[in-house]
Design an enzyme around this catalytic site. Structure first.
Site, PDB file in Angstrom:
ATOM      1  N   TYR A  68     -25.938 -58.856  54.559  1.00 28.15           N
ATOM      2  CA  TYR A  68     -26.640 -58.175  55.645  1.00 28.15           C
ATOM      3  C   TYR A  68     -27.029 -59.173  56.728  1.00 28.15           C
ATOM      4  CZ  TYR A  68     -27.196 -54.199  52.417  1.00 28.15           C
ATOM      5  OH  TYR A  68     -26.967 -53.151  51.551  1.00 28.15           O
ATOM      6  N   GLY A 218     -31.663 -34.677  61.491  1.00 30.19           N
ATOM      7  CA  GLY A 218     -31.647 -33.481  62.327  1.00 30.19           C
ATOM      8  C   GLY A 218     -31.572 -33.775  63.805  1.00 30.19           C
TER       9      GLY A 218
END
Length: 341
Positions: A68, A218
């Site tokens: 990472y 969403g």
């Protein structure tokens, strides 16, 4: 524990270990990653604030890896945790698939410890399996790391049932504590045999990408697809697939409204309602950290989780694997090379 005096959080024991983990952790794969805007949209100070906010809201699991940010994630995490009580946290890091030879595993763990500023890694995982390196050799190194005190517990990531069985057959003194896998409402193929096997064997399941790269927040739709480079090749972000999620999001919005929650919290609650799981969503704002941490307060009934399952679209596995494991890594590699030039 210091964390218990702060915001209330639900904690679970990880598999056969004595590690007490918050059901919501913090994934740090974005820390140090140019594709996610490191150095442009956010910096080291922002990351320090994020980690402090996570701690203040009861999160004690921090998941990182040597890959990472090419080690930057581990360095930043170590810097952020150095002023806190070491016993309050569960630090998870991972050895890259190209470092699975015995000597390379030992050296990789030592580099990770140095970047993290720790004497011991709580949970050390094989990031991805490598069929070119004997698994027995890798686990011999991992077990030796436990013996000399540089690692407390070992585990795996992205292992299916057959590989888990093979791994367990090549252990002599330690047990596999956890299997970190991609799992979310949209990606549930592990339910076929991997998850049932983990439960029988008391192997904790750590769900990465629990919000499907942000799609399950969403925020996106066919009229508003993600436009940033990191999500450009996300299978779930394609207009065709987003179209298929409309029924699911109607269900998620209804549940969110009824429970006074966000769609993200419903998506995370769907995972952690199962006692075998913890989830490690990423976050790049304090608001996201707090929202994620509070998702443990949302309780879904069996009827509600069934409704979510029934409304979720099916996935073309071939297209998904091609987009996520070939196209996206190529795009990130090109972006990195361009930046270096």
């Amino acid at each position: 524990m210091y964390l218990m005096k702060l915001k209330k959080m639900l904690y679970r024991r990880l598999g056969k270990s004595d590690l007490k983990a918050s059901v919501i952790g913090l994934g740090t794969g974005q820390f140090g990653a140019r594709a996610w805007g490191y150095g442009v949209k956010y910096n080291d100070d922002d990351i320090m604030i994020l980690i402090r906010t996570a701690i203040e809201h009861g999160i004690n699991v921090f998941d990182t890896a040597e890959t990472y940010g090419d080690g930057i994630s581990e360095t930043l995490l170590g810097k952020a945790l150095k002023d806190y009580d070491r016993d309050d946290f569960v630090v998870i890091t991972k050895v890259a698939p190209w470092n699975l030879r015995y000597k390379n595993v030992i050296k990789a763990a030592e580099r990770s410890l140095k970047r993290l500023g720790l004497k011991t890694i709580d949970l050390y995982l094989i990031h991805y399996p490598n069929p070119l390196i004997p698994i027995r050799e890798t686990f011999r190194a991992l077990e030796d790391l436990v013996k000399i005190g540089k690692v407390r517990y070992i585990g795996v990531s992205n292992f299916g049932k057959k590989l888990l069985e093979k791994a367990q057959n090549n252990l002599s003194s330690e047990a596999i504590v956890a299997n970190e896998i991609e799992y979310n409402i949209l990606s549930r193929r592990a339910e076929i045999d991997t998850i049932p096997y983990c439960k029988v064997q008391n192997i904790a399941i750590i769900a990465y990408s629990p919000l499907a790269g942000g799609i399950l927040t969403g925020r996106y739709s066919i009229f508003n697809p993600p436009r940033d480079r990191a999500r450009a090749f996300n299978f779930y972000a394609k207009r065709g697939f987003l179209k298929k999620t409309e029924t699911l999001f109607r269900v998620l919005r209804e549940l969110a409204e009824n429970k006074g929650a966000s769609i993200s919290q419903i998506a995370l609650s769907f995972i952690i309602h199962d006692p075998a799981f913890i989830a490690i969503p990423a976050a790049l704002s304090q608001e996201q950290v707090i929202e994620n941490a509070d998702s443990h307060k949302i309780v879904l009934t069996q009827e509600e989780t069934s409704k979510i399952r029934e409304s979720a679209p099916t996935i073309d596995i071939g297209a998904y694997l091609f987009d996520n494991y070939i196209i996206r890594p190529i795009s990130w590699t090109k972006a990195t090379v361009k930046h270096l030039i």
